[in-house]
Design an enzyme around this catalytic site. Sequence first.
Site, PDB file in Angstrom:
ATOM      1  N   HIS A  84       0.797  -1.229   0.000  1.00 53.21           N
ATOM      2  CA  HIS A  84       0.000   0.000   0.000  1.00 53.21           C
ATOM      3  C   HIS A  84       0.831   1.280   0.000  1.00 53.21           C
ATOM      4  O   HIS A  84       0.280   2.364  -0.056  1.00 53.21           O
ATOM      5  CB  HIS A  84      -0.949   0.038   1.194  1.00 53.21           C
ATOM      6  CG  HIS A  84      -0.252   0.288   2.505  1.00 53.21           C
ATOM      7  ND1 HIS A  84       0.448  -0.676   3.171  1.00 53.21           N
ATOM      8  CD2 HIS A  84      -0.135   1.405   3.247  1.00 53.21           C
ATOM      9  CE1 HIS A  84       0.956  -0.164   4.269  1.00 53.21           C
ATOM     10  NE2 HIS A  84       0.619   1.105   4.351  1.00 53.21           N
TER      11      HIS A  84
HETATM   12  C1  UD1 Z   1      -2.279   5.450   5.899  1.00 51.34           C
HETATM   13  C2  UD1 Z   1      -0.987   5.940   6.575  1.00 51.34           C
HETATM   14  C3  UD1 Z   1       0.065   4.860   6.451  1.00 51.34           C
HETATM   15  C4  UD1 Z   1      -0.418   3.529   6.983  1.00 51.34           C
HETATM   16  C5  UD1 Z   1      -1.697   3.171   6.234  1.00 51.34           C
HETATM   17  C6  UD1 Z   1      -2.260   1.843   6.661  1.00 51.34           C
HETATM   18  C7  UD1 Z   1      -0.474   8.367   6.487  1.00 51.34           C
HETATM   19  C8  UD1 Z   1       0.391   9.373   5.830  1.00 51.34           C
HETATM   20  N1  UD1 Z   1      -0.452   7.123   5.918  1.00 51.34           N
HETATM   21  O1  UD1 Z   1      -2.012   5.315   4.517  1.00 51.34           O
HETATM   22  O2  UD1 Z   1       1.197   5.253   7.218  1.00 51.34           O
HETATM   23  O3  UD1 Z   1       0.554   2.541   6.765  1.00 51.34           O
HETATM   24  O4  UD1 Z   1      -2.647   4.219   6.481  1.00 51.34           O
HETATM   25  O5  UD1 Z   1      -3.375   1.530   5.927  1.00 51.34           O
HETATM   26  O6  UD1 Z   1      -1.146   8.663   7.445  1.00 51.34           O
HETATM   27  N2  UD1 Z   1      -9.464   4.580   1.994  1.00 51.34           N
HETATM   28  C9  UD1 Z   1     -10.658   3.921   1.906  1.00 51.34           C
HETATM   29  N3  UD1 Z   1     -11.173   3.389   3.057  1.00 51.34           N
HETATM   30  C10 UD1 Z   1     -10.554   3.494   4.245  1.00 51.34           C
HETATM   31  C11 UD1 Z   1      -9.321   4.139   4.312  1.00 51.34           C
HETATM   32  C12 UD1 Z   1      -8.780   4.675   3.168  1.00 51.34           C
HETATM   33  O7  UD1 Z   1     -11.257   3.807   0.852  1.00 51.34           O
HETATM   34  O8  UD1 Z   1     -11.084   2.986   5.250  1.00 51.34           O
HETATM   35  C13 UD1 Z   1      -8.906   5.205   0.793  1.00 51.34           C
HETATM   36  C14 UD1 Z   1      -8.752   6.716   0.996  1.00 51.34           C
HETATM   37  O9  UD1 Z   1      -9.913   7.394   0.688  1.00 51.34           O
HETATM   38  C15 UD1 Z   1      -7.621   7.048   0.104  1.00 51.34           C
HETATM   39  C16 UD1 Z   1      -6.759   5.801   0.186  1.00 51.34           C
HETATM   40  O10 UD1 Z   1      -7.581   4.742   0.628  1.00 51.34           O
HETATM   41  O11 UD1 Z   1      -8.063   7.177  -1.210  1.00 51.34           O
HETATM   42  C17 UD1 Z   1      -5.590   6.031   1.106  1.00 51.34           C
HETATM   43  O12 UD1 Z   1      -6.002   6.303   2.454  1.00 51.34           O
HETATM   44  P1  UD1 Z   1      -5.120   7.233   3.445  1.00 51.34           P
HETATM   45  O13 UD1 Z   1      -5.623   7.129   4.834  1.00 51.34           O
HETATM   46  O14 UD1 Z   1      -4.959   8.571   2.846  1.00 51.34           O
HETATM   47  O15 UD1 Z   1      -3.692   6.621   3.365  1.00 51.34           O
HETATM   48  P2  UD1 Z   1      -3.186   5.116   3.464  1.00 51.34           P
HETATM   49  O16 UD1 Z   1      -2.576   4.780   2.160  1.00 51.34           O
HETATM   50  O17 UD1 Z   1      -4.208   4.175   4.007  1.00 51.34           O
END
Ligand code: UD1
Length: 365
Positions: free
Chosen positions: A207
């Site tokens: 991820h």
């Molecule tokens: C975040 C953390 C990362 C951690 C990871 C674990 C930061 C900078 N990054 O990254 O350190 O390792 O979480 O998962 O804080 N999304 C969904 N559903 C959810 C959560 C996220 O659809 O429940 C989508 C978001 O809308 C976004 C993408 O996934 O488009 C990324 O989510 P985001 O929380 O921004 O970062 P992660 O890549 O999950």
Amino acid sequence: MNMRVHLIAAARPNFMKVAPLWHALRAAEDFTPVLVHTGQHYDANMSGDVLADLGLPEPDHHLGVGGGSHAEQTGRVMIAYEKIAEAERPDWIVVVGDVNSTLAAALVGAKLRIPVVHLEAGLRSRDRDMPEEINRLATDVVADVLWTPSPDADANLIAEGIPPARITRVGNIMLDSFEMVRSRIEAEGVPEGLGLGGQPFAIVTLHRPSNVDRSGPLTGLVDALVAVQMKLPIVFPVHPRTAGRLDEFGLRDRLVDAGVRLIEPLPYIRFMCLVRGAAVAITDSGGIQEETTYLGIPCLTLRENTERPITVEQGTNRLVRADTLVGELERALVGTVAPVRPEYWDGRTSLRCVQDLRVRAVNLK
Ligand code: UD1
């Protein structure tokens, strides 16, 4: 005296760090834990089901910040959490890990002069292209108390000029979560449900933006995974970020056609059942590097660096690239070196945290 402790949880990897501490504080007569969920992760399988697996209640406060750019996420958490922290003035604010919400809540606490504790302090990848590295550096500077998992973390903090009196090595709290629900993990039959009962398989997670956000690197990784699948069946629970990119770059079918089992992200207990049953983990996650070291399972980490070097030096972890993955897989599967569990990675970290808070509270008076 009863001390109120705000525990800040935001994203999936935070819940396994917060849960054991919540339970330990809840069991202690002199503390009241208050669970604050920022809502950075919001899907059931990224958040609610994981909380439920770990016996956590509905959060006392839910900030509902959702996704967004780094500044949007960090800013929204700060704005929402400041109101709560100001109104409640807890005795302590505990932030965990290295996500955007970790830094946001630490900044709020520091400005309100409420003591901030960082659990999992001192880890450094020395790679500022990684957003988490910025969060780690900035959180450790503003936190009052640094709870570290390993001696390398202590050394990093001291080299950065943090006074040793602010540091307590408590160990790795994620493993407290594992021990807390070990019997339920052992009772699950996830590999069997995927037609892999009794067979060796690889668990894959990816991820990191550096691996999945651009077409070139992700294509290289997909091709390497297809090559692995020829040797060992892969189970790949796909993070929402990665799912979006696989579709955007048209790569999903390449994995499916090769026979890779792509599944939804799993809650904690079902996920750890898969890790425990796997012959090898292939990942870019921080937590899985640690969990596999604890369980003695080989881990191939698709990153150029790790903020958790102890998993390489003492544990089962190895840093690999797309073009070295298959060769390293073959080496890992015949591995002969007996891994060591680092000191204080023993399922008792939350108790050391509670005790440290008690001692520090006396000294604060
Ligand atoms: C975040 C953390 C990362 C951690 C990871 C674990 C930061 C900078 N990054 O990254 O350190 O390792 O979480 O998962 O804080 N999304 C969904 N559903 C959810 C959560 C996220 O659809 O429940 C989508 C978001 O809308 C976004 C993408 O996934 O488009 C990324 O989510 P985001 O929380 O921004 O970062 P992660 O890549 O999950």
